[in-house]
Design a protein around this motif. Sequence first.
Motif, PDB file in Angstrom:
ATOM      1  N   ARG A  24       0.835  -1.203   0.000  1.00 24.90           N
ATOM      2  CA  ARG A  24       0.000   0.000   0.000  1.00 24.90           C
ATOM      3  C   ARG A  24       0.867   1.248   0.000  1.00 24.90           C
ATOM      4  NH1 ARG A  24      -3.735   2.913  -0.390  1.00 24.90           N
ATOM      5  NH2 ARG A  24      -5.344   3.775   0.931  1.00 24.90           N
ATOM      6  N   ALA A  25       0.482   2.213  -0.848  1.00 22.22           N
ATOM      7  CA  ALA A  25       1.221   3.473  -0.926  1.00 22.22           C
ATOM      8  C   ALA A  25       0.311   4.556  -1.497  1.00 22.22           C
ATOM      9  CB  ALA A  25       2.449   3.324  -1.813  1.00 22.22           C
ATOM     10  N   THR A  26       0.496   5.751  -1.028  1.00 23.63           N
ATOM     11  CA  THR A  26      -0.091   6.919  -1.679  1.00 23.63           C
ATOM     12  C   THR A  26       1.082   7.806  -2.051  1.00 23.63           C
ATOM     13  OG1 THR A  26      -0.437   8.005   0.458  1.00 23.63           O
ATOM     14  CG2 THR A  26      -2.328   6.868  -0.501  1.00 23.63           C
ATOM     15  N   CYS A  27       1.086   8.258  -3.266  1.00 15.45           N
ATOM     16  CA  CYS A  27       2.200   9.089  -3.698  1.00 15.45           C
ATOM     17  C   CYS A  27       1.717  10.134  -4.683  1.00 15.45           C
ATOM     18  CB  CYS A  27       3.325   8.245  -4.293  1.00 15.45           C
ATOM     19  SG  CYS A  27       2.830   7.059  -5.525  1.00 15.45           S
ATOM     20  N   VAL A  28       2.480  11.188  -4.762  1.00 14.66           N
ATOM     21  CA  VAL A  28       2.168  12.301  -5.638  1.00 14.66           C
ATOM     22  C   VAL A  28       3.218  12.346  -6.740  1.00 14.66           C
ATOM     23  CG1 VAL A  28       1.900  14.804  -5.788  1.00 14.66           C
ATOM     24  CG2 VAL A  28       1.108  13.579  -3.743  1.00 14.66           C
ATOM     25  N   ILE A  29       2.754  12.420  -7.980  1.00 12.45           N
ATOM     26  CA  ILE A  29       3.651  12.608  -9.111  1.00 12.45           C
ATOM     27  C   ILE A  29       3.746  14.105  -9.371  1.00 12.45           C
ATOM     28  CG2 ILE A  29       4.070  12.195 -11.564  1.00 12.45           C
ATOM     29  CD1 ILE A  29       2.424   9.667 -11.374  1.00 12.45           C
ATOM     30  N   ARG A  31       6.880  17.699  -9.969  1.00 11.46           N
ATOM     31  CA  ARG A  31       8.248  18.198 -10.053  1.00 11.46           C
ATOM     32  C   ARG A  31       8.845  18.566  -8.698  1.00 11.46           C
ATOM     33  NH1 ARG A  31       8.496  22.978 -12.254  1.00 11.46           N
ATOM     34  NH2 ARG A  31       6.262  23.357 -12.249  1.00 11.46           N
ATOM     35  N   SER A  32       8.034  18.592  -7.659  1.00 10.93           N
ATOM     36  CA  SER A  32       8.523  18.980  -6.344  1.00 10.93           C
ATOM     37  C   SER A  32       9.429  17.890  -5.776  1.00 10.93           C
ATOM     38  CB  SER A  32       7.341  19.211  -5.401  1.00 10.93           C
ATOM     39  OG  SER A  32       7.794  19.615  -4.133  1.00 10.93           O
ATOM     40  N   GLU A  33      10.361  18.299  -4.906  1.00  6.62           N
ATOM     41  CA  GLU A  33      11.308  17.341  -4.318  1.00  6.62           C
ATOM     42  C   GLU A  33      10.637  16.286  -3.451  1.00  6.62           C
ATOM     43  OE1 GLU A  33      14.799  18.966  -2.520  1.00  6.62           O
ATOM     44  OE2 GLU A  33      15.063  20.418  -4.135  1.00  6.62           O
ATOM     45  N   ASP A  34       9.431  16.572  -2.931  1.00  5.61           N
ATOM     46  CA  ASP A  34       8.745  15.603  -2.080  1.00  5.61           C
ATOM     47  C   ASP A  34       7.873  14.622  -2.866  1.00  5.61           C
ATOM     48  OD1 ASP A  34       6.867  17.534  -2.764  1.00  5.61           O
ATOM     49  OD2 ASP A  34       5.964  17.631  -0.780  1.00  5.61           O
ATOM     50  N   CYS A  35       7.936  14.645  -4.193  1.00  6.12           N
ATOM     51  CA  CYS A  35       7.121  13.748  -5.030  1.00  6.12           C
ATOM     52  C   CYS A  35       7.856  12.447  -5.314  1.00  6.12           C
ATOM     53  CB  CYS A  35       6.777  14.431  -6.352  1.00  6.12           C
ATOM     54  SG  CYS A  35       5.642  15.804  -6.163  1.00  6.12           S
ATOM     55  N   GLN A  36       7.072  11.395  -5.491  1.00 11.34           N
ATOM     56  CA  GLN A  36       7.597  10.097  -5.884  1.00 11.34           C
ATOM     57  C   GLN A  36       6.494   9.376  -6.644  1.00 11.34           C
ATOM     58  OE1 GLN A  36      10.609   9.009  -5.836  1.00 11.34           O
ATOM     59  NE2 GLN A  36      10.147   7.000  -6.622  1.00 11.34           N
TER      60      GLN A  36
END
Length: 155
Positions: A24-29, A31-36
């Motif tokens: 399970r994962a929630t992630c944001v795509i 350009r910000s450094e905190d995105c994955q």
Amino acid sequence: MPATITLKVSEGKLAGQAFVFDERATCVIGRSEDCQPRIPDDEEHRQISRHHCLLDINPPDIRVRDFGSLNGTYVNGEMIGKREKGLTPEEAAQIQLPEKDLKDGDEIRLSKTTFRVEVFVPATCVLCSAEIPEDRKAAAQVRPGVFQCEPCRKK
């Protein structure tokens, strides 16, 4: 092997990269450094927002939601969301845009970058739930989509 979701970059400067999720994962795509997965913050990717879209992954399930990006998120060529002209990113973040469930083979496009979704679900024995190795899957199939491991077939 557990169910997995793989996002393969099929088009764009990042083509060939793959991101594999087996839990399970929630992630944001974006350009910000905190995105994955993180998109480069360069001229070629300026049309992708810093926080472009959200992935909610729980293998074998995956869904995507646009985060109010200026240029939109596309699934299989269809726009699923973007912010309206005149809204700031902060205002757009307050809007609940629709989510889209994804399946194996779907494509997520952000500007010139396209991710292909690959869903892997291991075959399991219908009687004992043992995982069937890929190289024994054909022999274990008793009818389409139904598998029995060798010990259960012998019983």
